[in-house]
Motif scaffolding. Structure first.
Motif, PDB file in Angstrom:
ATOM      1  N   GLY A  91      36.833  44.912  43.024  1.00  0.00           N
ATOM      2  CA  GLY A  91      35.833  45.494  42.247  1.00  0.00           C
ATOM      3  C   GLY A  91      34.697  44.496  41.179  1.00  0.00           C
ATOM      4  N   VAL A  92      35.184  42.938  41.919  1.00  0.00           N
ATOM      5  CA  VAL A  92      34.555  41.712  41.255  1.00  0.00           C
ATOM      6  C   VAL A  92      33.741  41.071  42.270  1.00  0.00           C
ATOM      7  CG1 VAL A  92      35.102  39.684  39.992  1.00  0.00           C
ATOM      8  CG2 VAL A  92      36.785  41.525  40.117  1.00  0.00           C
ATOM      9  N   TYR A  93      32.627  40.647  41.989  1.00  0.00           N
ATOM     10  CA  TYR A  93      31.732  39.833  42.996  1.00  0.00           C
ATOM     11  C   TYR A  93      31.486  38.538  42.328  1.00  0.00           C
ATOM     12  CZ  TYR A  93      27.655  38.897  46.230  1.00  0.00           C
ATOM     13  OH  TYR A  93      26.950  38.436  47.122  1.00  0.00           O
ATOM     14  N   TYR A  94      31.762  37.556  43.118  1.00  0.00           N
ATOM     15  CA  TYR A  94      32.009  36.228  42.527  1.00  0.00           C
ATOM     16  C   TYR A  94      30.826  35.341  43.291  1.00  0.00           C
ATOM     17  CZ  TYR A  94      36.582  36.116  40.748  1.00  0.00           C
ATOM     18  OH  TYR A  94      37.760  36.234  39.832  1.00  0.00           O
ATOM     19  N   SER A 311      30.097  37.437  49.811  1.00  0.00           N
ATOM     20  CA  SER A 311      29.690  36.962  48.502  1.00  0.00           C
ATOM     21  C   SER A 311      29.393  35.474  48.445  1.00  0.00           C
ATOM     22  CB  SER A 311      30.591  37.514  47.270  1.00  0.00           C
ATOM     23  OG  SER A 311      31.620  36.916  47.485  1.00  0.00           O
ATOM     24  N   SER A 312      30.057  34.688  49.190  1.00  0.00           N
ATOM     25  CA  SER A 312      30.060  33.380  49.100  1.00  0.00           C
ATOM     26  C   SER A 312      29.188  32.689  50.213  1.00  0.00           C
ATOM     27  CB  SER A 312      31.193  32.574  48.913  1.00  0.00           C
ATOM     28  OG  SER A 312      31.841  33.211  47.785  1.00  0.00           O
ATOM     29  N   GLY A 313      29.393  33.431  51.328  1.00  0.00           N
ATOM     30  CA  GLY A 313      28.690  32.767  52.571  1.00  0.00           C
ATOM     31  C   GLY A 313      29.806  31.917  53.285  1.00  0.00           C
ATOM     32  N   LEU A 314      29.771  31.839  54.574  1.00  0.00           N
ATOM     33  CA  LEU A 314      31.005  31.057  55.195  1.00  0.00           C
ATOM     34  C   LEU A 314      31.101  29.757  55.060  1.00  0.00           C
ATOM     35  CD1 LEU A 314      32.930  31.473  57.366  1.00  0.00           C
ATOM     36  CD2 LEU A 314      31.368  30.751  59.172  1.00  0.00           C
TER      37      LEU A 314
END
Length: 331
Positions: A91-94, A311-314
């Motif tokens: 439930g966290v988006y970094y 969320s971060s991209g590869l």
């Protein structure tokens, strides 16, 4: 140490002021805030958590202000970001590797309801476990103060199930600090320093004492018998009573692991007293409790790590894992 914390808080307050979207509760954690033994002088990324009321609205405002903080997910819009945040992982988006006012941060966004539930119920132990260790509060929320204290008390009680009759305060803190790493796949594949728990406790021992002393002194089944030496009441009735105060999710996982170990534990709510007494009487209750914690942590930790690719991209995800590996291999 207080002067250093005040200085870091001042720097991070200026970081938070760069966000127009409302942040109800915020804290910083990790090696970017508190020193850990075994690391060099390199300046690590600062980990932040933002508790927000409505993640979809928050991300809509933040994407409009800071589109460059997001991977390709930002192009898909706030609803897509919120969907990934809520439905995958813990439930966290970094958003990692974000430079704000000269400070490199990784900030995670979580709904206040998800955060509070994890603290009280140990749904995933993802944030609750991080908050077992020292954290630096940047934005306060009155309801969170109660939830945080309940979470810390749960941690002490869980550790007592895993510890012998007599132990040191440092052994207690190591056990508590290890809870959120139990079952975390990063500890198995080199994504975290294998001595991370010991490094945290060794360098932050005064902070752990400050965090837990009042809880230790307030538990009726635990007492000091010397300087930094503790003793717990091992009477089955006392330990069973303590176990019944643990979160239902932990208790249910403990029952499952106990049955796997061959303990006869009848089903039903009315069997709680009998089951808790049978569980605490077995010699391997510590191992059973460890496996129960592992079963809570493992899946959310794995899916949260996999979510990082979205969320971060590869590119950032690979850079983050490489930095994690290099941080302890070179020290």
């Amino acid at each position: 140490m207080r002067d250093a914390q005040s200085e870091i808080r001042g720097v991070l307050d200026t970081v938070l002021r760069q966000f127009s979207a409302p942040i109800r509760y915020a804290f910083a954690y990790g090696s970017g805030v508190y020193k850990q033994s075994g690391y060099g002088a390199s300046k690590p990324m600062v980990d932040l958590i933002f508790g927000v009321s409505h993640p979809d609205h928050w991300h809509a405002l933040n994407i409009a202000q800071h589109r460059n903080h997001y991977s390709f997910m930002g192009t898909l819009g706030a609803n897509a970001v919120s969907f990934v945040q809520d439905r995958m992982g813990a439930g966290v988006y970094y958003n990692p590797f974000i430079e704000i006012n000269g400070v490199v941060v990784k900030y995670g966004v979580v709904s206040m309801s998800t955060l509070s539930s994890d603290l009280l119920n140990w749904d995933s132990l993802y944030l609750a476990g991080r908050m077992h260790k020292p954290t630096l509060t940047l934005r306060r929320d009155p309801l969170m103060r109660i939830s945080k204290q309940v979470n810390l008390t749960h941690a002490v009680r869980a550790a007592l199930l895993m510890l012998p009759k007599t132990f040191t305060t440092e052994e207690l803190f190591v056990c508590i600090a290890s809870l959120s790493f139990t079952g975390d796949i990063r500890m198995r594949i080199g994504g975290e320093n294998p001595r991370k728990v010991q490094n945290i406790v060794e360098a932050q021992l005064p902070l752990f004492k400050s965090r837990y002393t009042s809880i230790i002194e307030g538990l009726p089944n635990l007492e000091y018998i010397g300087q930094n030496l503790l003793q717990q009441n091992m009477a089955p009735t006392e330990r069973a009573s303590m176990l019944r105060k643990m979160p239902n999710n932990f208790y249910d996982r403990l029952l499952k692991q106990g049955r796997k170990a061959g303990i006869r534990l009848p089903p039903g709510f009315g069997a709680e007293r009998v089951n808790t007494e049978r569980l605490v009487e077995v010699d391997n209750i510590g191992q059973i409790a460890t496996k129960a914690v592992e079963s809570i942590v493992a899946w959310p930790a794995l899916t949260q790590s996999l979510k990082g690719v979205l969320s971060s991209g590869l590119t950032k995800s690979v850079s983050y894992m490489r930095a994690k590996n290099n941080k302890y291999r070179n020290n």
